[in-house]
Design a protein around this motif. Structure first.
Motif, PDB file in Angstrom:
ATOM      1  N   MET A   1       0.853  -1.207   0.000  1.00 52.33           N
ATOM      2  CA  MET A   1       0.000   0.000   0.000  1.00 52.33           C
ATOM      3  C   MET A   1       0.874   1.237   0.000  1.00 52.33           C
ATOM      4  O   MET A   1       1.787   1.370   0.807  1.00 52.33           O
ATOM      5  CB  MET A   1      -0.906   0.008   1.232  1.00 52.33           C
ATOM      6  CG  MET A   1      -1.777   1.249   1.339  1.00 52.33           C
ATOM      7  SD  MET A   1      -2.887   1.202   2.747  1.00 52.33           S
ATOM      8  CE  MET A   1      -3.977  -0.103   2.260  1.00 52.33           C
ATOM      9  N   THR A   2       0.582   2.165  -0.929  1.00 47.75           N
ATOM     10  CA  THR A   2       1.330   3.408  -1.026  1.00 47.75           C
ATOM     11  C   THR A   2       0.560   4.517  -0.355  1.00 47.75           C
ATOM     12  O   THR A   2      -0.603   4.750  -0.665  1.00 47.75           O
ATOM     13  CB  THR A   2       1.564   3.785  -2.499  1.00 47.75           C
ATOM     14  OG1 THR A   2       2.233   2.709  -3.138  1.00 47.75           O
ATOM     15  CG2 THR A   2       2.408   5.032  -2.608  1.00 47.75           C
ATOM     16  N   THR A   3       1.190   5.223   0.578  1.00 47.91           N
ATOM     17  CA  THR A   3       0.538   6.311   1.295  1.00 47.91           C
ATOM     18  C   THR A   3       1.285   7.600   1.032  1.00 47.91           C
ATOM     19  O   THR A   3       2.501   7.664   1.192  1.00 47.91           O
ATOM     20  CB  THR A   3       0.524   6.035   2.809  1.00 47.91           C
ATOM     21  OG1 THR A   3      -0.096   4.777   3.022  1.00 47.91           O
ATOM     22  CG2 THR A   3      -0.243   7.110   3.552  1.00 47.91           C
ATOM     23  N   LEU A   4       0.532   8.657   0.646  1.00 43.33           N
ATOM     24  CA  LEU A   4       1.157   9.920   0.332  1.00 43.33           C
ATOM     25  C   LEU A   4       1.050  10.935   1.461  1.00 43.33           C
ATOM     26  O   LEU A   4       1.686  11.956   1.425  1.00 43.33           O
ATOM     27  CB  LEU A   4       0.527  10.500  -0.941  1.00 43.33           C
ATOM     28  CG  LEU A   4       0.604   9.603  -2.177  1.00 43.33           C
ATOM     29  CD1 LEU A   4       0.022  10.323  -3.389  1.00 43.33           C
ATOM     30  CD2 LEU A   4       2.032   9.189  -2.458  1.00 43.33           C
ATOM     31  N   ASN A   5       0.219  10.642   2.459  1.00 39.34           N
ATOM     32  CA  ASN A   5       0.066  11.575   3.562  1.00 39.34           C
ATOM     33  C   ASN A   5      -0.578  10.842   4.726  1.00 39.34           C
ATOM     34  O   ASN A   5      -1.139   9.773   4.558  1.00 39.34           O
ATOM     35  CB  ASN A   5      -0.803  12.776   3.162  1.00 39.34           C
ATOM     36  CG  ASN A   5      -0.466  14.023   3.968  1.00 39.34           C
ATOM     37  OD1 ASN A   5       0.063  13.922   5.056  1.00 39.34           O
ATOM     38  ND2 ASN A   5      -0.771  15.186   3.411  1.00 39.34           N
ATOM     39  N   THR A   6      -0.497  11.415   5.902  1.00 36.50           N
ATOM     40  CA  THR A   6      -1.133  10.802   7.056  1.00 36.50           C
ATOM     41  C   THR A   6      -2.508  11.404   7.271  1.00 36.50           C
ATOM     42  O   THR A   6      -2.703  12.605   7.117  1.00 36.50           O
ATOM     43  CB  THR A   6      -0.281  11.025   8.324  1.00 36.50           C
ATOM     44  OG1 THR A   6      -0.052  12.421   8.469  1.00 36.50           O
ATOM     45  CG2 THR A   6       1.029  10.297   8.206  1.00 36.50           C
ATOM     46  N   ASP A 220      -3.436  -4.237  -3.736  1.00 34.08           N
ATOM     47  CA  ASP A 220      -2.504  -3.147  -4.010  1.00 34.08           C
ATOM     48  C   ASP A 220      -3.283  -1.839  -4.048  1.00 34.08           C
ATOM     49  O   ASP A 220      -3.794  -1.418  -5.088  1.00 34.08           O
ATOM     50  CB  ASP A 220      -1.809  -3.400  -5.348  1.00 34.08           C
ATOM     51  CG  ASP A 220      -0.646  -2.443  -5.577  1.00 34.08           C
ATOM     52  OD1 ASP A 220      -0.323  -1.675  -4.656  1.00 34.08           O
ATOM     53  OD2 ASP A 220      -0.070  -2.449  -6.688  1.00 34.08           O
ATOM     54  N   VAL A 221      -3.389  -1.211  -2.874  1.00 34.77           N
ATOM     55  CA  VAL A 221      -4.196   0.006  -2.723  1.00 34.77           C
ATOM     56  C   VAL A 221      -3.282   1.226  -2.688  1.00 34.77           C
ATOM     57  O   VAL A 221      -2.283   1.246  -1.975  1.00 34.77           O
ATOM     58  CB  VAL A 221      -5.040  -0.042  -1.431  1.00 34.77           C
ATOM     59  CG1 VAL A 221      -5.901   1.210  -1.310  1.00 34.77           C
ATOM     60  CG2 VAL A 221      -5.900  -1.294  -1.408  1.00 34.77           C
ATOM     61  N   ARG A 222      -3.659   2.242  -3.458  1.00 35.83           N
ATOM     62  CA  ARG A 222      -2.911   3.500  -3.466  1.00 35.83           C
ATOM     63  C   ARG A 222      -3.763   4.585  -2.838  1.00 35.83           C
ATOM     64  O   ARG A 222      -4.847   4.893  -3.323  1.00 35.83           O
ATOM     65  CB  ARG A 222      -2.537   3.868  -4.905  1.00 35.83           C
ATOM     66  CG  ARG A 222      -1.610   5.044  -5.032  1.00 35.83           C
ATOM     67  CD  ARG A 222      -0.721   4.942  -6.296  1.00 35.83           C
ATOM     68  NE  ARG A 222      -1.425   4.346  -7.416  1.00 35.83           N
ATOM     69  CZ  ARG A 222      -1.805   5.020  -8.500  1.00 35.83           C
ATOM     70  NH1 ARG A 222      -1.592   6.315  -8.590  1.00 35.83           N
ATOM     71  NH2 ARG A 222      -2.409   4.396  -9.503  1.00 35.83           N
TER      72      ARG A 222
END
Length: 297
Positions: A1-6, A220-222
């Motif tokens: 999982m790709t995380t761009l911010n909290t 595979d969650v973005r």
């Protein structure tokens, strides 16, 4: 999982399942929800329904191309619950209100509404054409009503989960876009099955990243940058003036003659707008066309 911010409170998160035709949003409302409802002492059951509709409006508004406009969701009923209204702008600024009569207790949603309609309005706010869809209420929950509407009217497969208590509202939406040959054909059934395990407590209490990881840890969650959500009421003295002008000068003068003044309270924020005789004269003065002089120079 790709995380761009909290994540944090009062935010909407957009996410996609890579290599599938599936997209989604999660929403969490704390301060926005409480501010919208603080002007009226709503029954608890009504608070939760308004919270669910607020969460739903944010989820749907984020999927639409509303440049400067607003999405308005209304549930109109003939039971104890007469009206639920939520407006959400393209900037995710929200307001909400409700009208009811009699006792609001432990009735089911269909018992609260009775014979009713669901109304969805897209107001461009720029003078463009307003779209409005009106359909009978189908379903015993707000999520069911919206899912049925999206399937029948928009022909987009949509799943919605909503939860609310007296202080917080939250929700999650999944949508299936048109398939491409190289995409995972089984993804919609699989993700829907996994999402069905979600609980109201998880929706309300878990941050977006934690929630999606718990539900879809093998997918595979973005997850994209969150968008902030705020309460904002768009009422103004100008809007009220325009409404009074639509009544006509004779009607406005008659009310002022009887009551001394006209007071209009906003249903959303309870702001009061008062017009006396002088205000009324100024209101209609602009509509009076001065006589054209026939004097020749």
């Amino acid at each position: 999982m790709t995380t761009l911010n909290t994540p944090s409170t009062d935010q909407l998160h957009r996410f996609v399942f890579d290599n599938t035709p599936i997209r989604g949003n999660t929403v969490h409302l704390d301060h926005t929800f409480r501010t919208a409802l603080q002007q009226v002492e709503y029954p608890v059951a009504l608070k939760t329904k308004l919270g669910e509709l607020m969460a739903a409006a944010a989820l749907l508004a984020a999927t639409l191309k509303l440049e400067n406009g607003a999405l308005i969701l209304q549930i109109q009923g003939k039971g104890p619950l007469n009206l639920l209204v939520v407006e959400c702008s393209a900037a995710l600024e929200m307001r909400a209100t409700a009208k009811w009569q009699g006792e609001i207790g432990n009735q089911s949603f269909s018992e609260l509404v009775g014979d009713g309609h669901f109304v969805i309005t897209l107001d461009p706010k720029d003078g463009g054409q307003t779209y409005q869809g009106i359909v009978p209420i189908e379903g015993d929950s707000i999520s069911e009503i919206l899912q049925n509407y999206m399937q029948r009217s928009e022909q987009i497969e949509t799943r919605i989960w909503l939860a609310s208590d007296e202080n917080t509202a939250a929700g999650m939406l999944l949508q299936k876009l048109p398939d491409l040959p190289e995409q995972d054909a089984d993804a919609w059934a699989r993700t829907g099955f996994l999402a069905e395990t979600i609980t109201n407590e998880e929706l309300i209490t878990l941050p977006a990243e934690t929630l999606l990881t718990r539900l879809f840890h093998e997918e595979d969650v973005r997850l994209f940058d969150p968008r902030d959500i705020h309460f904002r009421c768009s009422c103004s003295r100008k809007n009220v003036s325009n409404m009074l002008k639509m009544l006509g000068q004779a009607e406005v003068d008659s009310i002022i003659e009887e009551r001394g003044e006209i007071e209009v309270n906003c249903d959303f924020c309870n702001a009061a707008y008062v017009f006396d005789k002088v205000d009324a004269e100024q209101l209609f003065a602009a509509d009076i066309t001065p006589p054209v002089s026939k004097t020749k120079h």
